[in-house]
Scaffold this active site. Sequence first.
Site, short mmCIF file in Angstrom:
data_model
loop_
_atom_site.label_atom_id
_atom_site.label_comp_id
_atom_site.label_asym_id
_atom_site.label_seq_id
_atom_site.Cartn_x
_atom_site.Cartn_y
_atom_site.Cartn_z
N SER A 1 -123.17 101.41 64.10
CA SER A 1 -122.73 100.98 65.42
C SER A 1 -123.07 101.97 66.52
CB SER A 1 -121.21 100.73 65.42
OG SER A 1 -120.50 101.95 65.35
N LYS B 1 -116.50 106.21 68.00
CA LYS B 1 -116.94 105.36 69.11
C LYS B 1 -116.94 106.16 70.42
CE LYS B 1 -117.34 101.27 67.10
NZ LYS B 1 -117.30 101.79 65.74
#
Length: 235
Positions: free
Chosen positions: A156, A194
């Site tokens: 990701s 993230k």
Amino acid sequence: MLTKKQHELLLYINDQITETGVSPSFDEMKDALGLRSKSGIHRLITALEEREFIRRLPNRARALEVVRLPDEMAAANTPQPRGFSPSVVAGNFRSRARPAPAATASHEGMTELPVLGRIAAGTPIEAIQHEVDRIPAPGALMGSGEHYILEVEGESMINAGILNGDLAIIKRCEDASTGDVVVALVDEAEATLKRLRKKGASIALEAANPAYETRIYGPDRVSVQGKLVGLMRRY
């Protein structure tokens, strides 16, 4: 292996059934574990059921039954001394160095850091506290403060140059600025790597891959465990 929260929940359910003959409600479990939402309890229950520690009994209210207890249950519930123990994702990181009690200088320009397992650069995974190795890292990638290493799992963050299998050097901190890549703990039960975005009263955990969606949470659901300060990569 169970996570710390899974251990706590399993013991609580077992104690309540032993004392009252009835499994606790989700609200009681949430309060007992100090979680802010029942969604975290749902995930923990599912994980315990998948690992065959509990099972759901059909057609009964509060229908949970403890099937077995892990051998290490007693040890897991012994109070531990306070200290630095960030929550991270479990992984099968291959050991390459003998564990040592603390980060130490290994040779000129290098510092030995604890490897605390894997961190999900993808969908959040349940978090645990687990040191699996210690390896030397370049001191030039670090400043002051405490640091640890996580092995990245997932894709990701590939557009930020963070690849599956990279070794992420993380500086321990409890706050970060918008734009920092952080280790974020969600609902005190899941950890992920993230980019942090603060949007008013909300916190967004942003992926660097269009195949993954940005997730937005209330500020009480996310805690920062550290921020990325460097990467090491094996070829």
